[in-house]
Design a protein around this motif. Structure first.
Motif, PDB file in Angstrom:
ATOM      1  N   GLN A   1     -16.012   2.555  14.630  1.00  0.00           N
ATOM      2  CA  GLN A   1     -15.485   1.383  13.931  1.00  0.00           C
ATOM      3  C   GLN A   1     -14.420   0.716  14.777  1.00  0.00           C
ATOM      4  O   GLN A   1     -13.445   1.348  15.177  1.00  0.00           O
ATOM      5  CB  GLN A   1     -14.890   1.806  12.579  1.00  0.00           C
ATOM      6  CG  GLN A   1     -14.265   0.649  11.807  1.00  0.00           C
ATOM      7  CD  GLN A   1     -13.735   1.078  10.463  1.00  0.00           C
ATOM      8  OE1 GLN A   1     -14.495   1.546   9.619  1.00  0.00           O
ATOM      9  NE2 GLN A   1     -12.444   0.936  10.257  1.00  0.00           N
ATOM     10  N   LEU A   2     -14.629  -0.566  15.071  1.00  0.00           N
ATOM     11  CA  LEU A   2     -13.671  -1.365  15.819  1.00  0.00           C
ATOM     12  C   LEU A   2     -13.155  -2.464  14.896  1.00  0.00           C
ATOM     13  O   LEU A   2     -13.880  -3.403  14.573  1.00  0.00           O
ATOM     14  CB  LEU A   2     -14.340  -1.989  17.056  1.00  0.00           C
ATOM     15  CG  LEU A   2     -14.952  -1.014  18.067  1.00  0.00           C
ATOM     16  CD1 LEU A   2     -15.736  -1.768  19.123  1.00  0.00           C
ATOM     17  CD2 LEU A   2     -13.882  -0.164  18.714  1.00  0.00           C
ATOM     18  N   GLN A   3     -11.923  -2.322  14.452  1.00  0.00           N
ATOM     19  CA  GLN A   3     -11.340  -3.299  13.529  1.00  0.00           C
ATOM     20  C   GLN A   3     -10.304  -4.149  14.246  1.00  0.00           C
ATOM     21  O   GLN A   3      -9.508  -3.648  15.032  1.00  0.00           O
ATOM     22  CB  GLN A   3     -10.671  -2.589  12.344  1.00  0.00           C
ATOM     23  CG  GLN A   3     -10.010  -3.558  11.361  1.00  0.00           C
ATOM     24  CD  GLN A   3      -9.304  -2.853  10.230  1.00  0.00           C
ATOM     25  OE1 GLN A   3      -9.747  -1.799   9.788  1.00  0.00           O
ATOM     26  NE2 GLN A   3      -8.223  -3.436   9.748  1.00  0.00           N
ATOM     27  N   THR A   4     -10.322  -5.433  13.947  1.00  0.00           N
ATOM     28  CA  THR A   4      -9.357  -6.369  14.519  1.00  0.00           C
ATOM     29  C   THR A   4      -8.653  -7.114  13.395  1.00  0.00           C
ATOM     30  O   THR A   4      -9.306  -7.788  12.597  1.00  0.00           O
ATOM     31  CB  THR A   4     -10.055  -7.376  15.440  1.00  0.00           C
ATOM     32  OG1 THR A   4     -10.791  -6.658  16.445  1.00  0.00           O
ATOM     33  CG2 THR A   4      -9.041  -8.274  16.129  1.00  0.00           C
ATOM     34  N   ASN A   5      -7.332  -6.957  13.336  1.00  0.00           N
ATOM     35  CA  ASN A   5      -6.461  -7.646  12.391  1.00  0.00           C
ATOM     36  C   ASN A   5      -6.586  -7.065  10.977  1.00  0.00           C
ATOM     37  O   ASN A   5      -7.558  -6.368  10.652  1.00  0.00           O
ATOM     38  CB  ASN A   5      -6.746  -9.155  12.368  1.00  0.00           C
ATOM     39  CG  ASN A   5      -5.524  -9.960  11.960  1.00  0.00           C
ATOM     40  OD1 ASN A   5      -4.437  -9.430  11.812  1.00  0.00           O
ATOM     41  ND2 ASN A   5      -5.710 -11.259  11.793  1.00  0.00           N
ATOM     42  N   VAL A   6      -5.599  -7.362  10.145  1.00  0.00           N
ATOM     43  CA  VAL A   6      -5.623  -6.953   8.747  1.00  0.00           C
ATOM     44  C   VAL A   6      -5.459  -8.149   7.813  1.00  0.00           C
ATOM     45  O   VAL A   6      -5.514  -8.011   6.603  1.00  0.00           O
ATOM     46  CB  VAL A   6      -4.503  -5.929   8.438  1.00  0.00           C
ATOM     47  CG1 VAL A   6      -4.738  -4.639   9.199  1.00  0.00           C
ATOM     48  CG2 VAL A   6      -3.128  -6.504   8.764  1.00  0.00           C
ATOM     49  N   THR A   7      -5.251  -9.339   8.372  1.00  0.00           N
ATOM     50  CA  THR A   7      -5.031 -10.537   7.566  1.00  0.00           C
ATOM     51  C   THR A   7      -6.344 -11.039   6.981  1.00  0.00           C
ATOM     52  O   THR A   7      -7.292 -11.326   7.724  1.00  0.00           O
ATOM     53  CB  THR A   7      -4.378 -11.657   8.402  1.00  0.00           C
ATOM     54  OG1 THR A   7      -3.151 -11.170   8.956  1.00  0.00           O
ATOM     55  CG2 THR A   7      -4.098 -12.867   7.541  1.00  0.00           C
ATOM     56  N   THR A   8      -6.404 -11.143   5.664  1.00  0.00           N
ATOM     57  CA  THR A   8      -7.612 -11.600   4.999  1.00  0.00           C
ATOM     58  C   THR A   8      -8.016 -12.992   5.494  1.00  0.00           C
ATOM     59  O   THR A   8      -7.186 -13.892   5.580  1.00  0.00           O
ATOM     60  CB  THR A   8      -7.398 -11.648   3.483  1.00  0.00           C
ATOM     61  OG1 THR A   8      -6.997 -10.355   3.033  1.00  0.00           O
ATOM     62  CG2 THR A   8      -8.676 -12.054   2.767  1.00  0.00           C
ATOM     63  N   GLY A   9      -9.285 -13.143   5.814  1.00  0.00           N
ATOM     64  CA  GLY A   9      -9.801 -14.401   6.325  1.00  0.00           C
ATOM     65  C   GLY A   9      -9.883 -14.443   7.837  1.00  0.00           C
ATOM     66  O   GLY A   9     -10.733 -15.125   8.392  1.00  0.00           O
ATOM     67  N   ASN A  10      -9.016 -13.686   8.489  1.00  0.00           N
ATOM     68  CA  ASN A  10      -9.026 -13.653   9.961  1.00  0.00           C
ATOM     69  C   ASN A  10      -9.177 -12.215  10.444  1.00  0.00           C
ATOM     70  O   ASN A  10      -8.640 -11.833  11.474  1.00  0.00           O
ATOM     71  CB  ASN A  10      -7.740 -14.272  10.516  1.00  0.00           C
ATOM     72  CG  ASN A  10      -7.882 -14.698  11.970  1.00  0.00           C
ATOM     73  OD1 ASN A  10      -8.995 -14.875  12.472  1.00  0.00           O
ATOM     74  ND2 ASN A  10      -6.771 -14.856  12.661  1.00  0.00           N
ATOM     75  N   ARG A  11      -9.904 -11.430   9.671  1.00  0.00           N
ATOM     76  CA  ARG A  11     -10.124 -10.012   9.977  1.00  0.00           C
ATOM     77  C   ARG A  11     -11.617  -9.776  10.166  1.00  0.00           C
ATOM     78  O   ARG A  11     -12.445 -10.307   9.432  1.00  0.00           O
ATOM     79  CB  ARG A  11      -9.594  -9.155   8.820  1.00  0.00           C
ATOM     80  CG  ARG A  11      -9.924  -7.675   8.929  1.00  0.00           C
ATOM     81  CD  ARG A  11      -9.285  -6.916   7.777  1.00  0.00           C
ATOM     82  NE  ARG A  11      -9.742  -7.399   6.475  1.00  0.00           N
ATOM     83  CZ  ARG A  11      -9.124  -7.126   5.323  1.00  0.00           C
ATOM     84  NH1 ARG A  11      -8.001  -6.421   5.324  1.00  0.00           N
ATOM     85  NH2 ARG A  11      -9.621  -7.582   4.180  1.00  0.00           N
TER      86      ARG A  11
ATOM     87  N   GLY B   1     -11.690 -15.572  12.389  1.00  0.00           N
ATOM     88  CA  GLY B   1     -12.191 -15.981  11.094  1.00  0.00           C
ATOM     89  C   GLY B   1     -11.731 -17.380  10.750  1.00  0.00           C
ATOM     90  O   GLY B   1     -11.741 -18.279  11.599  1.00  0.00           O
ATOM     91  N   ILE B   2     -11.308 -17.550   9.492  1.00  0.00           N
ATOM     92  CA  ILE B   2     -10.850 -18.853   9.019  1.00  0.00           C
ATOM     93  C   ILE B   2      -9.487 -18.686   8.362  1.00  0.00           C
ATOM     94  O   ILE B   2      -9.072 -17.583   8.027  1.00  0.00           O
ATOM     95  CB  ILE B   2     -11.833 -19.479   8.017  1.00  0.00           C
ATOM     96  CG1 ILE B   2     -12.009 -18.574   6.790  1.00  0.00           C
ATOM     97  CG2 ILE B   2     -13.170 -19.760   8.677  1.00  0.00           C
ATOM     98  CD1 ILE B   2     -12.851 -19.175   5.694  1.00  0.00           C
TER      99      ILE B   2
END
Length: 331
Positions: free
Chosen positions: A277-287, A81-82
């Protein structure tokens, strides 16, 4: 010393087209246009020919005639993400996922959502019909030589490997344009954020249950037809690249579990759909999260991972309603 040309001296840039097939002139110095690659891209710049071999009183052949020039490029980049700004607003019309336009060229529509959400987020899901499909122009620069592609569309394959960043492997087809020696400077404004690893914060959910998976992949499965036509406006002989069909799906290797916990075998036999569901990371903006609304297991076999029993599965993502086989959310 003679000239040498190196495989690693490349630039790859893309830009969305406002009119299909009109070269949008990607600029490697502009934000969101230069692509940070995992490894060198592979260009496919072809040319078909017809032979002229009769009537010469010879066993040889005379010079062939060039016809259609199919073209495309394959490359791999990391998904991320950003960086979250201090203002708290994550995504906006000018701050978007770096791969967003590439997703749009793979039969997805882009939606910026701001209502009812603390900070913008981008959603990518399948387009309704060919008239809704987007296209991009691509600049392929190889150590002093440009290949310009326009009207590009294609596929992306998401590769999930345990403890590594998620890779997006693109295979795009287009209409070849200018090919010429060109001097270019190194690209600027490329993403600098560290791609998140698929570990710890990453999760795989099948019917709301956690599956233990080390490897997975998901691909858009588009059929791209490079339509040849006599009215093509260039020597390429191709009028457009159109997505005519799509069969999204992939594979994964879940650890075998007790049937009372997560019954992969019964799901396969019953062809019952499950939400993947495939989720990567929990950090807002880079999730980012990839969700398939109705995943059907097509093949299921027992495998061995250094003595650990796993399932080797292939699956397909089906529609639950219309144009909702899968979606990708960046937030």
């Amino acid at each position: 010393m003679s000239d040498v040309f190196l495989t690693r001296r490349q630039i790859l840039a893309q830009r969305i087209e406002t009119t299909y097939g009109t070269y949008s002139d990607p600029n490697p110095a502009s934000s969101y246009q230069a692509i940070r690659l995992v490894d060198p891209f592979v260009g496919d710049f072809g040319q078909n020919m017809v032979e002229v071999s009769g009537g010469t009183l010879s066993r040889g052949r005379t010079r062939p005639i060039a016809t259609v020039r199919p073209a495309g490029v394959t490359f791999r980049t990391y998904v991320h993400g950003i960086t979250s700004p201090a203002s708290g607003i994550i995504y906006s019309a000018t701050a978007k996922p770096p791969l967003g336009d590439l997703f749009r060229a793979c039969g997805m529509q882009e939606t910026l959502e701001t209502v009812g959400y603390a900070g913008g987020r981008y959603r990518y899901q399948q387009t309704a019909d060919p008239s809704s499909d987007n296209s991009i122009s691509i600049l392929c620069h190889e150590d002093g030589f440009d290949h310009q592609l326009r009207g590009c569309r294609g596929n992306v394959n998401f590769i999930y490997l345990n403890a590594t960043p998620v890779i997006a492997e693109f295979n795009l087809r287009g209409i070849i344009g200018t090919e010429a020696a060109t001097v270019r400077a190194a690209p600027t404004n490329m993403p600098t954020i560290v791609p998140p690893r698929w570990i710890g914060s990453g999760s795989v959910l099948v019917e709301s249950l956690h599956a233990v998976v080390a490897n997975a992949n998901f691909q858009t499965g588009n059929t791209v037809y490079e339509q040849p036509a006599s009215i093509a406006d260039s020597s390429a002989g191709i009028i457009q690249c159109v997505i005519t069909d799509r069969v999204p799906g992939g594979s994964m290797d879940p650890e075998v579990t007790n049937a009372s916990t997560l019954d992969f075998f019964n799901q396969w036999r019953a062809t019952s759909g499950a939400i993947l569901q495939l989720q990567t990371n929990v950090t807002t903006g880079n999730r980012f999260t990839l969700t398939a609304s109705q995943m059907i297991i097509k093949t299921l076999a027992r495998g061995d991972a250094s003595g650990l029993r796993i399932f080797n599965t292939d699956f397909e993502a089906y529609e639950r309603n219309v144009d909702d086989s899968f979606q990708i959310l960046f937030d």
